[in-house]
Design a protein around this motif. Structure first.
Motif, PDB file in Angstrom:
ATOM      1  N   ASP A 164       0.835  -1.447  -0.207  1.00 58.24           N
ATOM      2  CA  ASP A 164       0.221   0.155   0.097  1.00 58.24           C
ATOM      3  C   ASP A 164       0.528   1.347   0.146  1.00 58.24           C
ATOM      4  O   ASP A 164       0.285   2.269   0.321  1.00 58.24           O
ATOM      5  N   LEU A 165       1.799   1.149  -0.768  1.00 55.50           N
ATOM      6  CA  LEU A 165       2.837   2.500  -0.754  1.00 55.50           C
ATOM      7  C   LEU A 165       3.305   3.060  -1.979  1.00 55.50           C
ATOM      8  O   LEU A 165       2.613   2.171  -3.380  1.00 55.50           O
ATOM      9  N   GLU A 166       3.430   4.038  -2.823  1.00 54.88           N
ATOM     10  CA  GLU A 166       3.413   4.762  -4.057  1.00 54.88           C
ATOM     11  C   GLU A 166       4.345   3.944  -4.832  1.00 54.88           C
ATOM     12  O   GLU A 166       5.657   3.270  -4.001  1.00 54.88           O
ATOM     13  N   GLU A 167       4.691   3.817  -5.628  1.00 55.41           N
ATOM     14  CA  GLU A 167       5.509   2.671  -6.299  1.00 55.41           C
ATOM     15  C   GLU A 167       6.417   3.553  -6.678  1.00 55.41           C
ATOM     16  O   GLU A 167       8.038   2.234  -6.836  1.00 55.41           O
ATOM     17  N   SER A 168       7.638   4.165  -6.525  1.00 54.46           N
ATOM     18  CA  SER A 168       8.230   4.716  -6.105  1.00 54.46           C
ATOM     19  C   SER A 168       9.183   4.719  -4.798  1.00 54.46           C
ATOM     20  O   SER A 168      10.092   5.046  -4.617  1.00 54.46           O
ATOM     21  N   THR A 169       8.530   4.347  -3.852  1.00 57.90           N
ATOM     22  CA  THR A 169       9.038   3.965  -2.188  1.00 57.90           C
ATOM     23  C   THR A 169       9.988   3.776  -2.340  1.00 57.90           C
ATOM     24  O   THR A 169      10.139   2.202  -2.950  1.00 57.90           O
ATOM     25  N   PRO A 170      11.570   3.901  -1.814  1.00 54.59           N
ATOM     26  CA  PRO A 170      12.568   3.108  -1.751  1.00 54.59           C
ATOM     27  C   PRO A 170      11.953   2.138  -0.960  1.00 54.59           C
ATOM     28  O   PRO A 170      11.411   2.082   0.470  1.00 54.59           O
ATOM     29  N   LEU A 171      12.890   0.877  -1.212  1.00 52.17           N
ATOM     30  CA  LEU A 171      12.592  -0.366  -0.390  1.00 52.17           C
ATOM     31  C   LEU A 171      13.360  -1.464   0.060  1.00 52.17           C
ATOM     32  O   LEU A 171      15.032  -1.377  -0.786  1.00 52.17           O
ATOM     33  N   VAL A 172      13.867  -1.631   1.166  1.00 57.57           N
ATOM     34  CA  VAL A 172      14.896  -2.190   1.184  1.00 57.57           C
ATOM     35  C   VAL A 172      14.403  -3.995   0.828  1.00 57.57           C
ATOM     36  O   VAL A 172      13.553  -4.511   1.319  1.00 57.57           O
ATOM     37  N   HIS A 173      15.501  -4.601  -0.058  1.00 62.26           N
ATOM     38  CA  HIS A 173      15.258  -5.894  -0.564  1.00 62.26           C
ATOM     39  C   HIS A 173      16.515  -6.630  -0.615  1.00 62.26           C
ATOM     40  O   HIS A 173      17.827  -6.591  -0.420  1.00 62.26           O
ATOM     41  N   LEU A 174      16.502  -7.851   0.297  1.00 61.02           N
ATOM     42  CA  LEU A 174      16.842  -9.193   0.328  1.00 61.02           C
ATOM     43  C   LEU A 174      17.194 -10.018   0.125  1.00 61.02           C
ATOM     44  O   LEU A 174      15.329 -10.557   0.150  1.00 61.02           O
ATOM     45  N   GLU A 175      17.734 -11.132  -0.475  1.00 65.75           N
ATOM     46  CA  GLU A 175      17.069 -12.253  -1.422  1.00 65.75           C
ATOM     47  C   GLU A 175      18.377 -13.387  -0.694  1.00 65.75           C
ATOM     48  O   GLU A 175      19.913 -12.905  -0.907  1.00 65.75           O
ATOM     49  N   ARG A 176      18.287 -14.365  -0.386  1.00 69.73           N
ATOM     50  CA  ARG A 176      18.286 -14.987   0.551  1.00 69.73           C
ATOM     51  C   ARG A 176      18.381 -16.152   0.166  1.00 69.73           C
ATOM     52  O   ARG A 176      18.000 -17.212  -0.922  1.00 69.73           O
ATOM     53  N   LEU A 177      19.205 -17.145  -0.615  1.00 66.54           N
ATOM     54  CA  LEU A 177      19.246 -18.425  -0.186  1.00 66.54           C
ATOM     55  C   LEU A 177      19.570 -19.550   0.813  1.00 66.54           C
ATOM     56  O   LEU A 177      20.872 -19.558   1.665  1.00 66.54           O
ATOM     57  N   ARG A 178      18.006 -19.973   1.289  1.00 68.74           N
ATOM     58  CA  ARG A 178      18.452 -20.397   2.841  1.00 68.74           C
ATOM     59  C   ARG A 178      18.840 -22.247   2.915  1.00 68.74           C
ATOM     60  O   ARG A 178      18.651 -22.693   1.662  1.00 68.74           O
ATOM     61  N   ARG A 179      19.395 -22.182   3.806  1.00 68.46           N
ATOM     62  CA  ARG A 179      20.207 -23.764   3.686  1.00 68.46           C
ATOM     63  C   ARG A 179      20.033 -24.623   5.050  1.00 68.46           C
ATOM     64  O   ARG A 179      20.226 -23.685   5.797  1.00 68.46           O
ATOM     65  N   ALA A 180      19.880 -25.677   4.999  1.00 67.80           N
ATOM     66  CA  ALA A 180      19.628 -26.599   6.519  1.00 67.80           C
ATOM     67  C   ALA A 180      20.626 -27.361   5.722  1.00 67.80           C
ATOM     68  O   ALA A 180      20.552 -28.840   5.476  1.00 67.80           O
ATOM     69  N   ASP A 181      21.779 -27.110   6.935  1.00 71.51           N
ATOM     70  CA  ASP A 181      22.806 -28.267   7.218  1.00 71.51           C
ATOM     71  C   ASP A 181      23.688 -28.359   5.690  1.00 71.51           C
ATOM     72  O   ASP A 181      23.628 -29.290   5.522  1.00 71.51           O
ATOM     73  N   ASP A 182      23.946 -26.876   5.100  1.00 67.58           N
ATOM     74  CA  ASP A 182      24.148 -26.558   3.802  1.00 67.58           C
ATOM     75  C   ASP A 182      23.748 -27.139   2.822  1.00 67.58           C
ATOM     76  O   ASP A 182      24.345 -26.451   1.483  1.00 67.58           O
ATOM     77  N   THR A 183      22.336 -27.978   2.678  1.00 77.54           N
ATOM     78  CA  THR A 183      21.703 -28.738   1.694  1.00 77.54           C
ATOM     79  C   THR A 183      20.515 -26.911   1.181  1.00 77.54           C
ATOM     80  O   THR A 183      19.557 -26.542   2.297  1.00 77.54           O
ATOM     81  N   PRO A 184      20.607 -26.765   0.416  1.00 74.04           N
ATOM     82  CA  PRO A 184      19.694 -25.646  -0.167  1.00 74.04           C
ATOM     83  C   PRO A 184      18.231 -26.357  -0.012  1.00 74.04           C
ATOM     84  O   PRO A 184      17.702 -27.345  -0.239  1.00 74.04           O
ATOM     85  N   LEU A 185      17.089 -25.273   1.030  1.00 71.68           N
ATOM     86  CA  LEU A 185      16.133 -25.589   0.516  1.00 71.68           C
ATOM     87  C   LEU A 185      15.130 -24.563   0.896  1.00 71.68           C
ATOM     88  O   LEU A 185      14.389 -24.145   0.624  1.00 71.68           O
ATOM     89  N   ALA A 186      15.790 -22.857   1.036  1.00 69.30           N
ATOM     90  CA  ALA A 186      14.391 -22.476   0.051  1.00 69.30           C
ATOM     91  C   ALA A 186      15.417 -20.801  -0.653  1.00 69.30           C
ATOM     92  O   ALA A 186      16.303 -20.358  -0.361  1.00 69.30           O
ATOM     93  N   VAL A 187      14.867 -20.506  -1.665  1.00 69.70           N
ATOM     94  CA  VAL A 187      15.019 -19.116  -2.463  1.00 69.70           C
ATOM     95  C   VAL A 187      13.661 -18.040  -1.793  1.00 69.70           C
ATOM     96  O   VAL A 187      12.768 -18.081  -1.824  1.00 69.70           O
ATOM     97  N   ASP A 188      14.543 -17.019  -1.039  1.00 71.62           N
ATOM     98  CA  ASP A 188      13.637 -16.102   0.029  1.00 71.62           C
ATOM     99  C   ASP A 188      13.881 -15.291  -0.248  1.00 71.62           C
ATOM    100  O   ASP A 188      15.314 -13.922  -0.095  1.00 71.62           O
ATOM    101  N   ARG A 189      12.902 -13.991  -1.055  1.00 74.67           N
ATOM    102  CA  ARG A 189      13.544 -12.733  -0.690  1.00 74.67           C
ATOM    103  C   ARG A 189      12.578 -11.819  -0.850  1.00 74.67           C
ATOM    104  O   ARG A 189      11.092 -12.253  -0.819  1.00 74.67           O
TER     105      ARG A 189
END
Length: 257
Positions: free
Chosen positions: A116-141
Motif C-alpha cells: 500500500d505504498l507509492e510505486e516509487s517508494t524506496p524499499l530494502v530488498h534482501l534475497e537469500r538462498l536459505r540452507r539447512a545443514d548446507d543443503t539448499p532449502l529455499a530462495v527467500d526474497r
C-alpha cells in the motif's frame, strides 16, 4: 564384508550404508539394489534386508518401481501462526545458513502495491538462498520500506534472523500478517539454485507482515517441496461454526455485471 564374522551380512551392509549416508556420500543419489549387490558382493535378499532397516530408521525412502533415496529431515511449519524460517530450521536440529544474493535499496511498483505504498517508494530488498545443514532449502526474497528497514543494510544475514534483526535495530516487531501458499513446478533457475531433483515440486509462499497496524513486509519464498511440511490443528467445532455462519447468511441478490 567379513564373512567370518558372527554379525550377519545384512547387518554389516546396513552399518556401512548408515555410515555413508551420515557422511553425505549419497546426497546426490542413492545406489539402486543392483549396484549395491555388485558393490558388496552379496545377494539381493541381503541388500533388501539392509535397506528395510534403514527405511525403518527413516534414513532412506523407497517407492515401488523407484530407486531408494536419502530421506531428508522435514522442516515442519504451523499454519495460521507467525513463524521464522530460521527458528524452524534450528528447531529441527539443523544448522541454518544463508547465501546473501542481494541486500540493497530499490523501487518496485508491484511490491509497493502489496505494501500500500507509492510505486516509487524506496524499499530494502534482501534475497537469500536459505540452507539447512548446507543443503539448499529455499530462495527467500523480502522487501521492506526503507524508511523502516534501512538499518538492516549493514547486517550480515549469513546466520541470523530477519525478524530478530528488525526488532533489535529498528524496534519494529512483526506481529501478524497474511500468507498464501501454492505448489508449482520450479523454473530452471530455481531448480538449479535449490538443487531440486527432477521429480520435486516447490511451494511458493507469499507473505505480508504487519507491525503496529502497518504493512512492513512483503516476502516471496520458494521452498523445496521434499524438505517442507505444513501442519494445522482442526476440530469439528470449527466446522460446525462455519456451517452455522453459512446458514445464517442470507443469499445475495443477483446483480447485473
Amino acid at each position: 564384508m567379513d564373512r567370518r564374522s558372527p554379525v550377519p551380512l545384512w547387518s554389516q551392509v546396513q552399518d556401512d550404508l548408515r555410515r555413508r549416508v551420515t557422511e553425505g556420500e549419497f546426497d546426490a543419489a542413492f545406489p539402486g539394489e543392483n549396484a549395491l549387490v555388485e558393490a558388496y558382493e552379496v545377494s539381493r535378499n541381503t541388500v533388501r534386508e539392509a535397506l528395510r532397516g534403514l527405511r525403518a530408521e527413516g534414513l532412506v525412502t523407497a517407492e515401488r518401481g523407484r530407486a531408494p533415496r536419502v530421506r531428508r529431515a522435514e522442516i515442519e511449519q504451523p499454519v495460521g501462526t507467525l513463524y521464522s524460517l530460521f527458528a524452524s530450521v534450528e528447531a529441527a536440529g539443523l544448522t541454518q545458513r544463508s547465501d546473501v544474493r542481494a541486500l540493497d535499496v530499490r523501487a518496485d511498483g508491484v511490491v509497493a502495491a502489496h505494501l500500500d505504498l507509492e510505486e516509487s517508494t524506496p524499499l530494502v530488498h534482501l534475497e537469500r538462498l536459505r540452507r539447512a545443514d548446507d543443503t539448499p532449502l529455499a530462495v527467500d526474497r523480502v522487501w521492506l520500506p526503507a524508511s523502516v528497514a534501512s538499518p538492516l543494510l549493514g547486517v550480515d544475514f549469513t546466520h541470523t534472523s530477519l525478524y530478530a534483526e528488525l526488532t533489535e535495530l529498528t524496534g519494529t516487531r512483526v506481529e501478524s500478517g497474511h500468507e498464501r501458499i501454492r505448489a508449482q513446478i520450479p523454473t530452471r533457475g530455481e531448480r538449479a539454485l535449490l538443487e531440486c531433483p527432477e521429480d520435486v515440486a516447490v511451494f511458493v509462499i507469499e507473505r505480508t507482515g504487519v507491525a503496529a497496524g502497518r504493512l512492513v513486509e512483503w516476502r516471496q519464498t520458494v521452498v523445496r517441496g521434499d524438505r517442507f511440511a505444513f501442519e494445522a490443528d482442526f476440530s469439528s467445532r470449527g466446522l460446525q461454526l462455519a456451517v452455522a455462519r453459512s446458514a445464517a447468511t442470507p443469499p445475495r441478490a443477483a446483480t447485473a455485471s
